[in-house]
Enzyme design. Structure first.
Site, PDB file in Angstrom:
ATOM      1  N   HIS A 151     -19.140  -8.921  50.547  1.00  0.00           N
ATOM      2  CA  HIS A 151     -20.604  -8.994  50.416  1.00  0.00           C
ATOM      3  C   HIS A 151     -21.098  -8.773  48.989  1.00  0.00           C
ATOM      4  CE1 HIS A 151     -20.135  -8.826  54.746  1.00  0.00           C
ATOM      5  NE2 HIS A 151     -21.371  -9.264  54.848  1.00  0.00           N
TER       6      HIS A 151
ATOM      7  N   ASP B  51     -21.625 -11.323  46.982  1.00  0.00           N
ATOM      8  CA  ASP B  51     -22.408 -12.498  46.568  1.00  0.00           C
ATOM      9  C   ASP B  51     -23.576 -12.791  47.500  1.00  0.00           C
ATOM     10  OD1 ASP B  51     -21.029 -13.357  48.769  1.00  0.00           O
ATOM     11  OD2 ASP B  51     -20.184 -15.153  47.820  1.00  0.00           O
TER      12      ASP B  51
HETATM   13 ZN    ZN Z   1     -23.795 -12.310  57.112  1.00  0.00          ZN
END
Ligand code: ZN
Length: 247
Positions: A226, A228
């Site tokens: 997570h 980006d």
């Molecule tokens: Zn998601």
């Protein structure tokens, strides 16, 4: 709103001049109750009232529960709903009395499209997976409903962030769409409420702000996979993981 104007047009054709004048006045001033293409409330709602009209209000106010909270969509107007009404009224500069009447409903009418999604989000951008909303972890109708509630949360968050656009990179996924992008098997994207944001605000700003708008599932920078995007959704219990953002 388009349907509302068509309705008024038909009413004008059928009514005498005096009635027409009243209807035109409604449109011009915006102070009286309006017809709406999605849903029209026909009574004032306040603490102690209950019913489907309260539930419809709660759906639109799902983004105003306060920090770390979730507004129940139970059709019962209690203290939490009253506080949500006040937060909504404050956000839009209305008189903040915690009572949902004409002013509050007219603001909601202005914020909703005829398909009941908020004006700045759409089913089309939410579901780039298939046209049917089927194949996820819940029925198509539940997935679409969950999506709509998340959209109202995002509409509140968008307003709080200064009304700059929020960019969605992925939202509803069927199992096959989820597998294709390497999503985990329990992903909220399979339920319709999961949404990934990229774009105009920093990912941490999105993750931090989401805590105020009813999202129990917040995954962002520093959490595996997570860095980006910031993921928001509605897990049954709180799951906030964005260690690089202090979350
Ligand atoms: Zn998601």
């Amino acid at each position: 709103m388009r349907t509302a104007f068509r309705r008024i047009g038909r009413a004008l054709a059928a009514c005498a001049l005096a009635a027409s004048t009243v209807l035109v006045g409604v449109v011009a001033t915006g102070t009286a109750a309006q017809a709406d293409g999605c849903y029209t409330w026909d009574r004032t709602l306040k603490q102690g009232t209950s019913g489907e009209d309260v539930r419809q209000l709660q759906i639109r106010l799902a983004g105003y529960p306060g920090y770390g909270a979730v507004l129940a969509l139970d059709g019962a107007f209690g203290p939490a709903t009253r506080s949500a009404v006040i937060r909504f009224q404050e956000a839009y500069g209305l008189s903040a009395d915690g009572v949902a009447g004409t002013q509050t409903f007219n603001k909601i009418y202005a914020l909703q499209d005829n398909d009941c999604t908020p004006v700045n989000f759409s089913y089309a951008e939410w579901n780039r997976c298939n046209s049917t909303w089927s194949g996820g972890a819940v029925s198509a109708s539940t997935a679409k409903f969950n999506a709509r509630v998340s959209m109202w949360k995002l509409q509140a968050m968008r307003k709080a962030l200064g009304s700059d656009p929020l960019t969605i990179s992925s939202a509803f996924r069927s199992h096959s769409c989820n597998s294709a992008v390497g999503g985990i098997s329990t992903s909220r994207h399979l339920y319709g409420d999961g949404v990934d944001l990229v774009g105009s605000h920093s990912l941490c700003r999105l993750a931090q702000r989401a805590r105020y708008h009813g999202f129990t599932n917040i995954l962002g920078p520093g959490y595996s996979g997570h860095n980006d995007h910031t993921h928001l959704g509605a897990t049954p219990s709180r799951s906030w993981k964005a260690p690089n953002c202090g979350i």
